[in-house]
Write a protein that holds these residues in place. Structure first.
Motif, PDB file in Angstrom:
ATOM      1  N   PRO A  54       0.807  -1.222   0.000  1.00 54.17           N
ATOM      2  CA  PRO A  54       0.000   0.000   0.000  1.00 54.17           C
ATOM      3  C   PRO A  54       0.842   1.274   0.000  1.00 54.17           C
ATOM      4  O   PRO A  54       0.497   2.255  -0.672  1.00 54.17           O
ATOM      5  CB  PRO A  54      -0.836  -0.133   1.278  1.00 54.17           C
ATOM      6  N   ALA A  58       0.857   4.007  -2.955  1.00 54.84           N
ATOM      7  CA  ALA A  58       0.533   5.404  -2.656  1.00 54.84           C
ATOM      8  C   ALA A  58       1.609   6.334  -3.208  1.00 54.84           C
ATOM      9  O   ALA A  58       1.301   7.392  -3.773  1.00 54.84           O
ATOM     10  CB  ALA A  58       0.380   5.591  -1.153  1.00 54.84           C
ATOM     11  N   PRO A  84      -9.952   3.173  -2.439  1.00 56.47           N
ATOM     12  CA  PRO A  84      -8.863   3.648  -3.305  1.00 56.47           C
ATOM     13  C   PRO A  84      -9.264   4.789  -4.229  1.00 56.47           C
ATOM     14  O   PRO A  84      -8.401   5.440  -4.819  1.00 56.47           O
ATOM     15  CB  PRO A  84      -8.493   2.402  -4.128  1.00 56.47           C
ATOM     16  N   THR A 262      -8.374  10.293  -3.257  1.00 56.75           N
ATOM     17  CA  THR A 262      -7.501   9.153  -3.018  1.00 56.75           C
ATOM     18  C   THR A 262      -6.559   9.538  -1.888  1.00 56.75           C
ATOM     19  O   THR A 262      -5.650  10.359  -2.087  1.00 56.75           O
ATOM     20  CB  THR A 262      -6.700   8.774  -4.275  1.00 56.75           C
ATOM     21  N   ARG A 264      -3.794   8.881   1.206  1.00 54.47           N
ATOM     22  CA  ARG A 264      -2.712   8.005   1.644  1.00 54.47           C
ATOM     23  C   ARG A 264      -3.099   7.269   2.922  1.00 54.47           C
ATOM     24  O   ARG A 264      -2.871   6.045   3.044  1.00 54.47           O
ATOM     25  CB  ARG A 264      -1.434   8.825   1.873  1.00 54.47           C
ATOM     26  N   LEU A 267      -5.432   4.488   2.064  1.00 55.76           N
ATOM     27  CA  LEU A 267      -4.753   3.403   1.370  1.00 55.76           C
ATOM     28  C   LEU A 267      -3.954   2.537   2.332  1.00 55.76           C
ATOM     29  O   LEU A 267      -3.924   1.304   2.188  1.00 55.76           O
ATOM     30  CB  LEU A 267      -3.834   3.961   0.281  1.00 55.76           C
ATOM     31  N   PRO A 270      -7.223   0.911   5.211  1.00 52.00           N
ATOM     32  CA  PRO A 270      -8.570   1.026   4.637  1.00 52.00           C
ATOM     33  C   PRO A 270      -9.654   0.719   5.665  1.00 52.00           C
ATOM     34  O   PRO A 270      -9.430  -0.066   6.596  1.00 52.00           O
ATOM     35  CB  PRO A 270      -8.566  -0.006   3.504  1.00 52.00           C
TER      36      PRO A 270
END
Length: 955
Positions: A54, A58, A84, A262, A264, A267, A270
């Motif tokens: 991830p 990112a 995402p 989106t 960070r 990501l 989640p």
């Protein structure tokens, strides 16, 4: 425990010594086991290294920013998105009503104190060393710390001025440019210097140029608009850095403003599925199908691994059997000194263990070395850079254990056979007489019958491919189990053969322990090849029957649907110069608005569209527009729909080919178009000369013998009318028509009008391309020259050369036949080499009684040929079953779909699916004749005519 440990340690030492003594045989078995381990381990390392964490994903997506903001395109209404940011939909369910559209000012949603970097992507036709190339243009200040990780600078520096750009290495390679070169764009008078080269880690094959924000796309759009061309589009996102980042709750809050984020933080961590509103909406959170697909992939992988292990065991088993036989005196001494049968089995099994461990170590080490060494090549092939080099010890260890398990499985049967030898027989070298098992053939016959019944049930009753495949696999394993008995049956044909083949056949029957596994290995490889070949040949015959030519054989079409056809003259000239043109027909298309309006609508308020009007009396009732009814066909019963399709000419939706890419199949051209398309009708040419429109569609001509062409200029009103189920408003031009009688093949052409007639009717036309009839089918050299010339234009040229149906799978069938041949020759060669090592005494006896030296060579060739022939014959018979079963299952599925369509009134009983079963006799002939013959000749050529001089054996 101590006795058990010491006995196995001694067995392993003996096995290690024997393996070292017989280096050739050991290396052969080790290579057979290690190669698959090398491939699977290398694949595992490649896949795991290419899977990004991830954090790595990112970095490549949003650089060092905390989030990427983008407009959802729904006019600012609240939206739902996945974590995402890949999927989104309006929060409100609009059903069949019009969905919102439009843009939102994303800049107004940035939190206070944020640092923002704009990222804009568009496209342009850039000048290259070869001509023009459609290229993605990105405006991003790549040197900014926020953008770190999105791109990787390879050479030079980032741009610092508005007339500087950097380009991806792939673009530089494709365009023929380099760092220091200059480039521009079509219809653009500005020059830009390339000051650096970079790559996008996730897209190494991207053709992209990077400029400073506002330095390229905006001036380029103004230049295009000034030239009367369509304004190129561009989309912008925003990289945002904020202290503390963006949590999932903050993302959902921004979604209410129509912004997709989106983040960070999201990501890396989640939210649970229950916390994602998008997943609570029906259909968006249902990923069971992907889980089922993963299970199917695992099942397929397990099947492939299992078959590979079976193939290796069948090939390596005889080697261990011959090794045990060559060491029978040593094994007899173990028994004479008090060793039990378990000790004998342990020694032979240790041979498999030693080779398996060595193969595991060798394959794993080579996989690590080669994957590291070939990492740049693998990355270029995959089109993306690896993340960290990811070695997962448990997965590598599991793959390595497969090698150990394969070695042990290959040595099981030889171990049991060696342990049954008496001490006296082992010490004296006598083989004794042992009847073949009567149980194994019965088990095999039972498996064949059960597997055949399952496959028959799956192909004739069920509609599940897995049932046919499973039954076929069981039947094939049954044939493998019956191989020793079938080898014995083959031996009865030896009475009619000459000396050398008779000796070879008898030797194969007498030593079924090494013959049967080799035959079974050939059987498995050939069966798979035959199954795939039959299936592919059958599918190819189906595709050939369904193929619809776009043009007459050898004819060529070239269309340009963009920029008002400005490159059409150059395209016509290139086709004329490089192809063997016999007849050339230039064609145009009707446009509404500016000549540069695109063919498929859009292009702003200055562009409209046209449509060929179908008179209400000629409209099919099933497709006629009904206000307030989105599907007019629902007004009719299935029987009524079926009757209309079968009997009402207005509802005939069949076309005589596909090749015209205009609304209503309307082309602007002269009588040469008819000549190129092979349409012979004197009345059509005369009608064109008289200013009429030639029609091949009965539905387009009204009762007065004319065709109406409606020009729709107000697209907003047209969209509203479509929503309300009304015809779009517009000006209709009525043109006298001539309908060509009969149903000639027109390759999608439904109406043809000359440029003069179109102009007289108030229609605007623009160049579109040309049709040409050729003296002969253009060869590869002419095609390459033409493709190169068209590439220089940088236009999207839709070029088609009608070659008829082309068998794309012929090379695959040839590759399968070569693969099966190589496996067959390899297995037969292994069996022959083992037979020679095992029957050296018999060969010396033949030489002693006066046999000429060539007997040794011919005997070797026939030994190899016998194994290959038996395996190929059995494999061909076993391979036809699954292919036929799968085709019958497919036919049942297609017929069921057809019956459902007929029941609903969407098809007729005459449109029955055609799924033939075709046997590729060329491939089978190559396997049945060429492969055994080639194996025999190869074995005969590589065998020495004279053996080593033997000494008298001690008694």
């Amino acid at each position: 425990m101590k006795t058990w440990f010491h006995s196995w340690r001694a067995a392993i030492r003996i096995a290690r010594r024997d393996a070292w003594r017989s280096k050739g045989r050991s290396a052969l078995v080790l290579a057979m086991i290690a190669l698959p381990i090398l491939g699977v381990s290398g694949l595992d390392l490649t896949i795991r290294s290419s899977e990004l964490s991830p954090a790595e994903r990112a970095d490549r997506t949003i650089g060092a920013a905390d989030a990427r903001f983008q407009d959802s395109g729904y006019g600012g209404v609240p939206v739902f998105q996945d974590p995402p940011g890949d999927m989104n939909t309006p929060a409100k369910d609009y059903g069949d009503s019009a969905w919102p559209s439009g843009s939102v000012d994303v800049t107004k949603t940035f939190p206070a104190g944020s640092t923002v970097l704009k990222d804009t992507i568009g496209g342009a036709k850039l000048t290259t060393a070869h001509g023009l190339l459609m290229t993605e243009v990105r405006e991003l200040k790549a040197a900014d710390p926020i953008a770190r990780g999105i791109t990787t600078l390879l050479e030079g520096r980032y741009p610092e001025k508005n007339d500087e750009v950097i380009a991806t290495s792939h673009f530089l390679e494709t365009s023929g440019l380099s760092v220091g070169s200059t480039l521009s764009a079509r219809n653009f008078d500005r020059q830009y210097r390339i000051v650096g080269a970079y790559e996008i880690p996730d897209s190494l094959n991207a053709d992209q140029v990077n400029a400073l924000p506002g330095a390229f796309l905006a001036p380029y759009a103004k230049a295009a608009e000034k030239a009367g061309l369509q304004k190129p589009g561009a989309s912008s996102t925003y990289l945002v850095r904020k202290s503390g980042g963006f949590t999932w709750n903050m993302v959902k809050e921004l979604n209410t403003k129509g912004v997709i984020v989106t983040s960070r933080a999201v990501l890396l961590d989640p939210p649970a599925k229950s916390e994602v509103p998008l997943y609570q909406r029906g259909g968006w959170g249902d990923f069971e199908s992907s889980a089922g697909a993963d299970a199917a992939e695992l099942a397929a992988l397990g099947t492939v691994v299992g078959l590979a292990m079976l193939e290796i065991c069948l090939l390596a088993g005889p080697a261990f059997a011959v090794g045990a036989r060559r060491s029978r005196r040593q094994l007899g001494l173990v028994g004479a000194n008090g060793g039990a049968r378990s000790h004998i089995r342990a020694i032979v099994l240790s041979g498999g263990l030693v080779i398996g461990v060595a193969a595991a170590v060798t394959g794993t080490v080579l996989a690590l070395i080669l994957t590291l060494a070939l990492q740049p090549v693998l990355e270029e092939t995959m089109g993306q850079r690896f993340g960290a080099f990811d070695v997962r010890p448990l997965e590598i260890l599991g793959i390595a254990l497969l090698a150990v398990l394969t070695g042990l499985l290959a040595a099981i049967v030889p171990a049991i056979t060696a342990s049954r030898q008496t001490v006296l027989a082992s010490l004296t070298g006598r083989r004794g007489i042992r009847r073949s098992s009567r149980v194994l053939p019965l088990i095999g016959l039972t498996a064949v019958l059960i597997g055949g019944a399952i496959a028959l049930f799956g192909s004739l009753v069920s509609q599940q491919f897995i049932i046919v495949a499973g039954g076929s696999a069981i039947a094939e394993l049954g044939i493998v189990a019956m191989t020793p008995a079938l080898v014995g049956l083959f031996g009865r044909t030896g009475r009619w053969l000459p000396l050398s083949p008779r000796l070879a056949l008898r030797d194969a029957v007498r030593n079924r322990g090494r013959t049967a596994p080799a035959v079974a290995a050939v059987l498995a490889a050939v069966a798979g090849t035959v199954a795939v070949s039959v299936y592919m040949a059958s599918s190819e015959a189906q595709y050939e029957a369904e193929y619809q030519a776009q043009l007459p054989y050898g004819a060529v079409s070239a269309f340009v649907m963009e920029e008002g056809g400005r490159d059409v003259p150059a395209v016509r000239d290139a086709v004329q110069r490089f192809l063997p043109v016999d007849v050339r027909a230039d064609v145009e298309r009707v446009v509404v608005g500016k000549p540069s309006c695109p063919a498929w609508g859009g292009g702003g308020n200055d562009c409209g569209r046209y449509e060929v009007v179908v008179p209400p009396a000629n409209e099919c009732p099933m497709y006629a527009t009904v206000p307030g009814n989105s599907d007019p066909s629902e007004r009719f019963t299935p029987e009524q729909r079926r009757k209309m399709i079968a009997e009402d000419w207005r509802c005939d939706q069949s076309y005589s080919g596909h090749g015209v890419y205009t609304d209503g199949g309307l082309l602007v051209g002269d009588a040469t178009v008819l000549k190129v398309l092979g349409i012979e009708d004197a009345g059509a040419a005369k009608a064109l000369a008289e200013g009429k429109i030639v029609s091949f569609s009965r539905a387009q001509v009204d009762k007065n013998g004319a065709i109406g062409i409606k020009q729709i200029t107000d697209m907003t009103a047209a969209d509203k009318a479509a929503e309300e189920g009304r015809p779009a408003p517009g000006k209709v031009s009525s043109i006298p028509a001539y309908r060509v009688p009969g149903s000639p093949k027109t390759y999608g052409l439904q109406a043809l009008i000359t440029p003069a007639t179109a102009k007289a009717a108030g229609l605007t036309t623009t160049p579109m391309g040309l049709y040409v009839a050729t003296d002969r089918l253009p060869d590869s050299e002419a095609r390459q020259k033409l493709d190169s010339e068209l590439a220089k234009l940088g236009s999207d040229v839709e070029l088609h050369v009608e070659e008829g149906f082309v068998n794309d799978n012929s090379i695959i069938l040839l590759a399968l036949a070569v693969f099966a041949g190589l496996v067959t020759i390899g297995a037969a060669g292994i069996a022959t080499g083992l037979a020679q090592a095992d029957a050296e005494a018999d060969l010396k006896t033949l030489a002693a009684v006066g046999a000429p030296p060539r007997v040794r060579r011919t005997l070797s060739g026939f030994q190899c040929g016998v194994v290959a022939a038996m395996g190929v014959i059995l494999g061909s018979a076993a391979g036809v079953l699954p292919a036929v079963g799968l085709r019958l299952t497919e036919e049942r599925q297609q017929i069921r779909f057809h019956e459902d369509a007929v029941a609903q009134g969407w098809s007729t009983a005459t449109d029955v699916p055609y799924l033939p079963i075709v046997i590729p006799w060329e491939t089978l002939a190559g396997l049945l004749v060429a492969v055994p013959l080639g194996a025999a000749l190869l074995a005969a050529l590589v065998t020495r005519s004279r053996g080593a001089l033997a000494r008298r054996a001690a008694i």
